[in-house]
Design a protein around this motif. Structure first.
Motif, PDB file in Angstrom:
ATOM      1  N   ILE A  62      38.326  27.699  42.209  1.00  0.00           N
ATOM      2  CA  ILE A  62      37.314  28.624  41.684  1.00  0.00           C
ATOM      3  C   ILE A  62      36.930  28.191  40.281  1.00  0.00           C
ATOM      4  O   ILE A  62      35.787  28.241  39.875  1.00  0.00           O
ATOM      5  CB  ILE A  62      37.884  30.049  41.666  1.00  0.00           C
ATOM      6  N   GLY A  90      35.239  34.859  29.197  1.00  0.00           N
ATOM      7  CA  GLY A  90      35.462  35.728  30.360  1.00  0.00           C
ATOM      8  C   GLY A  90      34.217  36.466  30.840  1.00  0.00           C
ATOM      9  O   GLY A  90      34.295  37.269  31.762  1.00  0.00           O
ATOM     10  N   TYR A 104      30.165  32.537  47.692  1.00  0.00           N
ATOM     11  CA  TYR A 104      31.243  33.506  47.456  1.00  0.00           C
ATOM     12  C   TYR A 104      32.398  33.216  48.411  1.00  0.00           C
ATOM     13  O   TYR A 104      32.212  33.116  49.623  1.00  0.00           O
ATOM     14  CB  TYR A 104      30.711  34.923  47.677  1.00  0.00           C
ATOM     15  N   LYS A 134      27.289  31.563  37.674  1.00  0.00           N
ATOM     16  CA  LYS A 134      28.188  31.146  36.591  1.00  0.00           C
ATOM     17  C   LYS A 134      27.420  30.464  35.475  1.00  0.00           C
ATOM     18  O   LYS A 134      26.699  29.495  35.718  1.00  0.00           O
ATOM     19  CB  LYS A 134      29.247  30.163  37.129  1.00  0.00           C
ATOM     20  N   ILE A 159      29.506  38.297  40.091  1.00  0.00           N
ATOM     21  CA  ILE A 159      29.402  38.315  41.559  1.00  0.00           C
ATOM     22  C   ILE A 159      28.251  39.260  41.888  1.00  0.00           C
ATOM     23  O   ILE A 159      28.331  40.461  41.617  1.00  0.00           O
ATOM     24  CB  ILE A 159      30.721  38.773  42.207  1.00  0.00           C
TER      25      ILE A 159
HETATM   26  P1  AMP Z   1      36.670  33.837  35.255  1.00  0.00           P
HETATM   27  O1  AMP Z   1      36.003  32.553  35.554  1.00  0.00           O
HETATM   28  O2  AMP Z   1      38.111  33.750  34.872  1.00  0.00           O
HETATM   29  O3  AMP Z   1      35.869  34.775  34.380  1.00  0.00           O
HETATM   30  O4  AMP Z   1      36.846  34.616  36.630  1.00  0.00           O
HETATM   31  C1  AMP Z   1      35.885  34.924  37.393  1.00  0.00           C
HETATM   32  C2  AMP Z   1      36.419  35.638  38.603  1.00  0.00           C
HETATM   33  O5  AMP Z   1      35.321  35.664  39.489  1.00  0.00           O
HETATM   34  C3  AMP Z   1      37.523  34.893  39.363  1.00  0.00           C
HETATM   35  O6  AMP Z   1      38.802  35.235  38.957  1.00  0.00           O
HETATM   36  C4  AMP Z   1      37.243  35.342  40.789  1.00  0.00           C
HETATM   37  O7  AMP Z   1      37.830  36.599  41.026  1.00  0.00           O
HETATM   38  C5  AMP Z   1      35.764  35.486  40.811  1.00  0.00           C
HETATM   39  N1  AMP Z   1      35.103  34.282  41.376  1.00  0.00           N
HETATM   40  C6  AMP Z   1      34.668  33.173  40.725  1.00  0.00           C
HETATM   41  N2  AMP Z   1      34.112  32.291  41.567  1.00  0.00           N
HETATM   42  C7  AMP Z   1      34.185  32.852  42.796  1.00  0.00           C
HETATM   43  C8  AMP Z   1      33.779  32.440  44.093  1.00  0.00           C
HETATM   44  N3  AMP Z   1      33.155  31.279  44.316  1.00  0.00           N
HETATM   45  N4  AMP Z   1      34.029  33.283  45.127  1.00  0.00           N
HETATM   46  C9  AMP Z   1      34.643  34.468  44.927  1.00  0.00           C
HETATM   47  N5  AMP Z   1      35.032  34.921  43.737  1.00  0.00           N
HETATM   48  C10 AMP Z   1      34.822  34.119  42.672  1.00  0.00           C
END
Ligand code: AMP
Ligand code: GLY
Length: 380
Positions: free
Chosen positions: A289, A156, A193, A149, A161
């Motif tokens: 998350i 967005g 994850y 991240k 992943i």
């Molecule tokens: P965003 O932060 O809205 O761009 O979304 C990122 C997407 O990544 C989330 O909606 C999840 O589907 C996925 N995601 C983010 N962090 C994790 C995590 N630690 N484990 C699994 N999926 C994640």
């Protein structure tokens, strides 16, 4: 009453529709304005040609026009401190101050806040430009998939992943190249994850008290059956009944919402507005998350039609610290929002195509428009 809505995506179209139809708005004597306007918004509001980040011009407009209340949709003006500037000028506004909005604009701040206040979230490690070799070593050893991240706002695109080492290195490289604050400010997180079901939770709060809007779930993959590239969201459903239960609802409140609002208060960053908690539910236990400092899109388009009580009053109660007196009433309907986008989305796609057939045949469907610069829309 005169209201100014900032932002012009699908979320703002839904917000405008709900504000306009709130009893307290009194359509015959009130006026809704919207920056910068869009064909969907112009049905309810007067377009105002000022950029959402041009605070000086916005404040001048609000004062001259006698706007009573401003509602901010997107995260960028919030993270730049629009609420701080408006409040300095004695103007009423819905949304968090810059310091509280950091819960979205810095993922590292959000993770550290959760860690120090025992809010459940995925295990993580923070890296900066200077310890890139350590990040490399870490990635060599860790189990895949992992989540990488970017620290700051990335519209967005700040989450990858990675299923293997190669994808992980590529993601770090990509983030580094596109980093807006230069190499020196490059920071990122490598995170465990989490597997499970995602929930979007909109908490409307005045910093102390809060109400939770119906739970929703958005679907981000471009293709049928959760396949293809991630997007900002191709659709949403609400309320979420599939795996929701009383115990989970209680946990979301007591383990996530309450400690987070308390942590923000205690660190001098009182949060007012909509705290969007993006959760993963694993074995009936919620983990954060991400947090966002605003309503989610497209979930807002699915959630707002479920609200029966006065929505404008709810926004005013957040800004005026009167959430305790507000009672949320929701209807028993189910909603499903489907996003239609031009071919090629989320990569390069053609714009300025004419959209036809927007007159829906029944009162069970609503069309919200998200595009910000298409003007050739006809109803037929
Ligand atoms: P965003 O932060 O809205 O761009 O979304 C990122 C997407 O990544 C989330 O909606 C999840 O589907 C996925 N995601 C983010 N962090 C994790 C995590 N630690 N484990 C699994 N999926 C994640
Ligand atoms: N639907 C995801 C978001 O608004 O961030």
């Amino acid at each position: 009453m005169k209201i100014l809505l900032i932002g012009n995506g699908g979320r703002e179209n839904a917000l405008a529709w709900k504000i306009y139809n709130s009893k307290s708005f009194r359509q015959s004597e009130s006026k809704l304005y919207c920056t910068i306007g869009s064909p969907g918004l112009d049905e309810f509001s007067v377009p105002v040609d000022i950029k959402p980040v041009d605070f000086e011009k916005l404040i001048k407009f609000v004062k001259e026009e006698g706007i009573d209340f401003t509602v901010v949709g997107p995260e960028v003006p919030l993270s730049l401190g629009i609420v701080n500037e408006f409040e300095k000028n004695g103007l009423k506004i819905f949304g968090p101050c810059k310091e509280a909005a950091e819960i979205e604009s810095s993922k590292i701040f959000a993770k550290d806040l959760m860690l120090s206040h025992n809010v459940p979230t995925a295990n993580y490690k923070t890296f900066i430009k200077n310890n890139l070799p350590e990040a490399g070593e870490f990635l060599n050893k860790c189990e895949y998939p992992v989540v990488i991240k970017d620290d700051g706002l990335a519209a967005g695109k700040g989450v990858v992943i990675a299923n293997n080492l190669e994808e992980a290195n590529e993601a770090v490289d990509e983030f580094r190249k596109s980093n807006r604050s230069g190499d020196a400010g490059f920071k990122f997180i490598i995170e465990e994850y989490l597997k499970g079901e995602e929930i979007s939770v909109f908490v409307i709060t005045d910093g102390d008290d809060y109400v939770v809007l119906p739970y929703s779930q958005d679907h981000k993959k471009i293709r049928e059956g959760e396949k293809g590239k991630n997007t900002g969201g191709m659709g949403a459903v609400a309320p979420l009944k599939k795996f929701m239960n009383e115990d989970l609802d209680n946990r979301i409140r007591s383990e996530i919402i309450e400690p987070t609002l308390k942590a923000l208060r205690e660190t001098g960053r009182e949060f007012k507005g909509c705290l969007y908690c993006g959760l993963m539910v694993t074995d009936n236990k919620p983990y954060v998350i991400e947090f966002n400092c605003r309503f989610g899109d497209p979930e807002t388009q699915a959630v707002l039609p479920l609200i029966e009580s006065d929505f404008l009053k709810l926004l005013l109660a957040s800004s005026g610290k009167e959430i305790k007196e507000y009672s949320l009433v929701v209807n028993q309907n189910f909603t499903c929002c489907v996003v239609m986008a031009s071919k090629g989305y989320p990569d390069n796609f053609e714009t300025e195509k004419e959209i036809k057939g927007l007159d829906v045949p029944d009162d069970k469907s609503i069309v919200f428009q998200s595009e910000q610069n298409i003007h050739k829309i006809t109803k037929s």
